[in-house]
Design a protein around this motif. Structure first.
Motif, PDB file in Angstrom:
ATOM      1  N   UNK A   1     -46.751  -0.810  -0.421  1.00 33.28           N
ATOM      2  CA  UNK A   1     -46.685  -0.823   1.036  1.00 33.28           C
ATOM      3  C   UNK A   1     -46.150   0.537   1.499  1.00 33.28           C
ATOM      4  N   UNK A   2     -47.016   1.311   2.143  1.00 35.19           N
ATOM      5  CA  UNK A   2     -46.640   2.679   2.553  1.00 35.19           C
ATOM      6  C   UNK A   2     -45.423   2.704   3.473  1.00 35.19           C
ATOM      7  N   UNK A   3     -45.273   1.704   4.333  1.00 29.94           N
ATOM      8  CA  UNK A   3     -44.109   1.706   5.233  1.00 29.94           C
ATOM      9  C   UNK A   3     -42.815   1.442   4.460  1.00 29.94           C
ATOM     10  N   UNK A   4     -42.905   0.684   3.375  1.00 28.96           N
ATOM     11  CA  UNK A   4     -41.727   0.398   2.561  1.00 28.96           C
ATOM     12  C   UNK A   4     -41.243   1.632   1.816  1.00 28.96           C
ATOM     13  N   UNK A   5     -42.191   2.455   1.362  1.00 29.92           N
ATOM     14  CA  UNK A   5     -41.804   3.638   0.586  1.00 29.92           C
ATOM     15  C   UNK A   5     -41.618   4.879   1.452  1.00 29.92           C
ATOM     16  N   UNK A   6     -41.790   4.743   2.757  1.00 20.05           N
ATOM     17  CA  UNK A   6     -41.641   5.888   3.662  1.00 20.05           C
ATOM     18  C   UNK A   6     -40.305   6.602   3.477  1.00 20.05           C
ATOM     19  N   UNK A   7     -39.172   5.894   3.240  1.00 18.91           N
ATOM     20  CA  UNK A   7     -37.907   6.608   3.032  1.00 18.91           C
ATOM     21  C   UNK A   7     -37.923   7.559   1.825  1.00 18.91           C
ATOM     22  N   UNK A   8     -38.895   7.387   0.923  1.00 17.91           N
ATOM     23  CA  UNK A   8     -39.001   8.250  -0.250  1.00 17.91           C
ATOM     24  C   UNK A   8     -39.841   9.497   0.015  1.00 17.91           C
ATOM     25  N   UNK A   9     -40.484   9.556   1.170  1.00 21.97           N
ATOM     26  CA  UNK A   9     -41.376  10.668   1.479  1.00 21.97           C
ATOM     27  C   UNK A   9     -40.590  11.965   1.678  1.00 21.97           C
ATOM     28  N   UNK A  10     -41.292  13.075   1.518  1.00 27.04           N
ATOM     29  CA  UNK A  10     -40.650  14.369   1.731  1.00 27.04           C
ATOM     30  C   UNK A  10     -40.166  14.488   3.168  1.00 27.04           C
ATOM     31  N   UNK A  11     -40.916  13.961   4.108  1.00 25.41           N
ATOM     32  CA  UNK A  11     -40.529  14.056   5.509  1.00 25.41           C
ATOM     33  C   UNK A  11     -39.175  13.363   5.744  1.00 25.41           C
ATOM     34  N   UNK A  12     -38.993  12.189   5.177  1.00 25.61           N
ATOM     35  CA  UNK A  12     -37.722  11.467   5.333  1.00 25.61           C
ATOM     36  C   UNK A  12     -36.602  12.181   4.586  1.00 25.61           C
ATOM     37  N   UNK A  13     -36.897  12.694   3.404  1.00 31.87           N
ATOM     38  CA  UNK A  13     -35.890  13.397   2.619  1.00 31.87           C
ATOM     39  C   UNK A  13     -35.494  14.716   3.271  1.00 31.87           C
ATOM     40  N   UNK A  14     -36.448  15.355   3.927  1.00 36.02           N
ATOM     41  CA  UNK A  14     -36.174  16.612   4.629  1.00 36.02           C
ATOM     42  C   UNK A  14     -35.114  16.400   5.708  1.00 36.02           C
ATOM     43  N   UNK A  15     -35.238  15.330   6.467  1.00 32.50           N
ATOM     44  CA  UNK A  15     -34.269  15.017   7.521  1.00 32.50           C
ATOM     45  C   UNK A  15     -32.897  14.767   6.906  1.00 32.50           C
ATOM     46  N   UNK A  16     -32.856  14.016   5.827  1.00 29.78           N
ATOM     47  CA  UNK A  16     -31.581  13.740   5.162  1.00 29.78           C
ATOM     48  C   UNK A  16     -30.931  15.024   4.650  1.00 29.78           C
ATOM     49  N   UNK A  17     -31.751  15.901   4.074  1.00 34.27           N
ATOM     50  CA  UNK A  17     -31.246  17.165   3.546  1.00 34.27           C
ATOM     51  C   UNK A  17     -30.717  18.060   4.678  1.00 34.27           C
ATOM     52  N   UNK A  18     -31.437  18.127   5.766  1.00 32.98           N
ATOM     53  CA  UNK A  18     -30.972  18.914   6.915  1.00 32.98           C
ATOM     54  C   UNK A  18     -29.664  18.369   7.452  1.00 32.98           C
ATOM     55  N   UNK A  19     -29.547  17.056   7.575  1.00 29.16           N
ATOM     56  CA  UNK A  19     -28.305  16.435   8.059  1.00 29.16           C
ATOM     57  C   UNK A  19     -27.154  16.726   7.100  1.00 29.16           C
ATOM     58  N   UNK A  20     -27.430  16.701   5.809  1.00 33.25           N
ATOM     59  CA  UNK A  20     -26.394  16.999   4.820  1.00 33.25           C
ATOM     60  C   UNK A  20     -25.889  18.434   4.986  1.00 33.25           C
ATOM     61  N   UNK A  21     -26.825  19.377   5.116  1.00 33.65           N
ATOM     62  CA  UNK A  21     -26.432  20.784   5.292  1.00 33.65           C
ATOM     63  C   UNK A  21     -25.664  20.976   6.596  1.00 33.65           C
ATOM     64  N   UNK A  22     -26.075  20.311   7.641  1.00 36.39           N
ATOM     65  CA  UNK A  22     -25.351  20.404   8.918  1.00 36.39           C
ATOM     66  C   UNK A  22     -23.917  19.911   8.765  1.00 36.39           C
ATOM     67  N   UNK A  23     -23.745  18.810   8.029  1.00 38.55           N
ATOM     68  CA  UNK A  23     -22.383  18.277   7.830  1.00 38.55           C
ATOM     69  C   UNK A  23     -21.528  19.220   7.002  1.00 38.55           C
ATOM     70  N   UNK A  24     -22.134  19.917   6.065  1.00 39.51           N
ATOM     71  CA  UNK A  24     -21.408  20.888   5.252  1.00 39.51           C
ATOM     72  C   UNK A  24     -20.964  22.094   6.083  1.00 39.51           C
ATOM     73  N   UNK A  25     -21.822  22.505   7.001  1.00 42.75           N
ATOM     74  CA  UNK A  25     -21.553  23.684   7.783  1.00 42.75           C
ATOM     75  C   UNK A  25     -20.592  23.422   8.952  1.00 42.75           C
ATOM     76  N   UNK A  26     -20.405  22.180   9.325  1.00 43.95           N
ATOM     77  CA  UNK A  26     -19.511  21.894  10.455  1.00 43.95           C
ATOM     78  C   UNK A  26     -18.095  21.600  10.029  1.00 43.95           C
TER      79      UNK A  26
END
Length: 177
Positions: A152-177
């Motif tokens: 089910x593509x909607x179930x695995x969406x959190x594994x997509x690069x697009x979803x991981x990209x957002x998580x990675x950006x949020x992580x870097x933002x938290x490190x920098x603040x």
């Protein structure tokens, strides 16, 4: 396209991933499935010779990276079998696990902690040990399942690069603040 008759088509594309065990499983003429090896490697010559001897073993030429998904998506099952030769392998999450899943095909994967957790959590397929009997039993389970495993593509969406990209950006933002 490969003649499937009633057979399930399995696809594996990496070298050194339990190929000897997989070959041994598919040498069984009673197995109602075929395997496609994609690309070149140390066993290419042997696999080519086996493809001339067995109706269910195929060797596909190497393709460009951007063509892999098209080839892989024509299979019924992707084989993501990793040998336990190091801690890095034992705790890996191979790209092909995700490539198969996002291609919409279930996987037969190594029964390692991180891989099996991912397969179970997102219902991506079956895990097995890397021995001939376990692989054969798991393939028979896929053959008998009659398309029970649907990604089910909607179930695995959190594994997509697009979803991981957002998580990675949020992580870097938290490190920098």
């Amino acid at each position: 396209h490969y003649p499937l008759r009633r057979q399930r088509q399995m696809c594996i594309r990496d070298r050194g991933r339990g190929l000897e065990q997989i070959i041994s499983v598919f040498k069984n003429d009673e197995l109602d499935a075929c395997v496609v090896f994609l690309g070149y490697g140390n066993l290419s010559k042997e696999i080519f010779e086996l493809s001339n001897q067995y109706e269910n073993i195929y060797l596909h030429n190497a393709v460009k990276h951007e063509e892999v998904t098209l080839i892989v998506s024509s299979a019924d099952v992707g084989l993501c079998l990793v040998q336990n030769v190091s801690l890095s392998d034992y705790f890996c999450l191979p790209n092909k696990l995700f490539e198969y899943s996002f291609s919409g095909i279930p996987v037969l994967a190594s029964n390692f902690p991180d891989i099996s957790q991912m397969v179970k959590t997102y219902q991506l397929g079956i895990c097995c040990d890397l021995d001939t009997a376990s692989i054969s039993q798991a393939i028979l389970q896929f053959v008998k399942s009659d398309n029970e495993f649907v990604i089910c593509k909607s179930t695995i969406q959190p594994l997509s690069w697009q979803a991981q990209e957002v998580r990675l950006q949020n992580f870097y933002r938290s490190l920098l603040s």
